[in-house]
Write an enzyme that holds these catalytic residues in place. Structure first.
Site, PDB file in Angstrom:
ATOM      1  N   ALA A 217     -16.008  39.732 -73.667  1.00 33.09           N
ATOM      2  CA  ALA A 217     -14.761  39.037 -73.984  1.00 33.09           C
ATOM      3  C   ALA A 217     -14.431  37.952 -72.967  1.00 33.09           C
ATOM      4  O   ALA A 217     -13.861  36.917 -73.331  1.00 33.09           O
ATOM      5  CB  ALA A 217     -13.616  40.048 -74.062  1.00 33.09           C
ATOM      6  N   GLU A 237     -29.332  32.705 -69.968  1.00 32.06           N
ATOM      7  CA  GLU A 237     -30.204  33.763 -70.465  1.00 32.06           C
ATOM      8  C   GLU A 237     -29.869  34.108 -71.905  1.00 32.06           C
ATOM      9  O   GLU A 237     -30.732  34.496 -72.688  1.00 32.06           O
ATOM     10  CB  GLU A 237     -30.104  35.007 -69.596  1.00 32.06           C
ATOM     11  N   GLY A 335     -29.231  39.038 -65.538  1.00 30.38           N
ATOM     12  CA  GLY A 335     -29.512  37.742 -64.936  1.00 30.38           C
ATOM     13  C   GLY A 335     -28.470  37.281 -63.945  1.00 30.38           C
ATOM     14  O   GLY A 335     -28.498  36.119 -63.517  1.00 30.38           O
TER      15      GLY A 335
END
Length: 431
Positions: A217, A237, A335
């Site tokens: 969110a 990513e 990531g």
């Protein structure tokens, strides 16, 4: 043998395909919404034929039945990113967790994690016998290259996502046709807290910036406040539906990117059919392996790279815990650090860790010390900006004392007095 003949001679049913999996095999499953659920269901149905099959996966978006206690002798999940279907199994010791930066995962498959079987989902082949890995290129492409055996679900509903997402039909050893909707990730609920966080984050994004966005969110809320920006780009990513809206509105053009201008560069996708339709045969979408997309050296070549991720806790030194609650593993590094370090090295780069100031108003997420057993995801040496609904704290280049002051200023008001008391105890001075 031409590819069409190869295809026909390697075509079989899911039930027969999974009999090629043997006890003790390491099976790497395609990532996230690229998960071949039809093949996994067939494998679980054949569970009595297996002992100690290791299933390697990052974000598992399907049912994860192989993690259930009744299959403990048949399957052992090795999570590189713990998700909802695997948390209980990892906590109970029925599954394992392997820490790894996302950009390094493909290298594991040629070093410490040799692949026996890759379970993947791809598009039907084109006229040249090439299939697209669609929404999951990341580590899935390397798994196909390294696996002794590749079992592939051919799914016409998988989107075609560019020249760097391709594998040859002849790379697929066992082929199963099954037409089914992809797993979808519905947008997260954006409340007033998320909106406030999103607005603060957006204030750090200049026109022409290139964005990396995490999941959930908060990244979606950031996108709400970027509608007046110009010529934003994507090198991330992953991305989800919110990016589609900004692209269709002309806010995201990728025109100012210093690396791969004009292209959405991404390793995997999670979203709804709207996202999948947007990327399908879209020449501006360039899906690539994660050891390219997330490599800090590559990330750093994007001028004005703005990295936005979330976390569980931040302590007064600026240490960030993003993947554990105490000693309980709830996710993974993903990531986050790849992009935090890449942004740090990029010209004009900024990394943001954004979070609500509390857990449901009851527990402060800015704390004197991380919970006992918590893993440090982003170190105090790497951290740049922390954002809550109460504002922005800049930490990079600041003393420990000033970091603590900056963080307390954006903590929830209900917890500031106790944090100030800890500050005075630690630093031997008045707040």
């Amino acid at each position: 043998m031409n590819w069409k003949t190869y295809y026909e001679t390697h075509l079989t049913t899911a039930e027969e395909a999974v009999t090629h999996i043997k006890s003790g095999d390491r099976v790497v499953v395609a990532h996230a919404c690229g998960e071949p659920s039809y093949l996994l269901d067939a494998m679980v149905a054949n569970a009595s034929a297996y002992r100690d099959v290791e299933l390697v996966h990052m974000v598992a978006m399907g049912k994860g039945d192989y993690c259930k206690p009744e299959y403990a002798e048949n399957f052992r999940h090795n999570a590189i990113f713990v998700g909802g279907s695997s948390r209980e199994a990892v906590a109970d010791g029925r599954a394992d967790f392997t820490p790894s930066f996302f950009f390094e995962v493909p290298r594991l498959f040629s070093t410490t994690m040799p692949v026996d079987v890759a379970l993947v989902m791809v598009t039907p082949p084109d006229e040249n016998g090439m299939c697209s890995l669609g929404v999951s290129v990341d580590y899935t492409q390397e798994a196909v290259k390294q696996a002794k055996l590749v079992i592939a679900q051919i799914n016409p509903q998988m989107p075609w996502t560019g020249p760097n997402s391709l594998v040859s039909v002849k790379d697929l050893d066992v082929i199963v046709e099954h037409d089914a909707p992809l797993i979808e990730l519905k947008p997260g609920k954006i409340g007033e807290i998320e909106k406030a966080i999103g607005e603060h984050c957006a204030s750090l994004v200049p026109d022409g910036a290139t964005l990396q966005l995490g999941i959930g969110a908060i990244p979606d809320a950031v996108l709400l406040f970027l509608k007046d920006k110009k010529d934003l780009g994507i090198h991330s990513e992953m991305f989800s539906d919110g990016v589609v809206e900004l692209a269709e509105a002309g806010v995201i053009t990728n025109a100012k990117k210093s690396l791969n201008p004009g292209k959405f560069v991404v390793a995997f996708l999670m979203g709804t059919k709207r996202l999948y339709d947007f990327v399908n045969h879209n020449p501006d979408v360039d899906m690539r392996p994660v050891d390219y997309v997330n490599h800090p050296f590559v990330v750093a070549q994007n001028d004005n790279l703005i990295s936005i991720n979330s976390c569980v806790q931040v302590d007064l030194m600026g240490q960030v815990a993003s993947e554990t609650v105490g000693s309980k593993q709830i996710s993974g590094v993903g990531g986050q650090v790849d992009f935090v370090r890449g942004a740090s090295a990029a010209k004009g780069g900024v990394s943001i860790i954004a979070m609500p100031s509390t857990v449901k108003g009851k527990i402060s997420k800015i704390v004197p010390l991380l919970d006992e057993g918590a893993a440090v995801t982003t170190s105090r040496n790497d951290v740049d900006y922390i954002v809550t609904e109460y504002g922005v704290a800049h930490l990079k280049g600041e003393t420990l004392r000033q970091r603590a002051r900056n963080l307390i200023a954006i903590a929830h008001p209900d917890f500031r007095d106790e944090l100030k008391a800890e500050f005075e105890k630690r630093f031997h001075c008045a707040f």
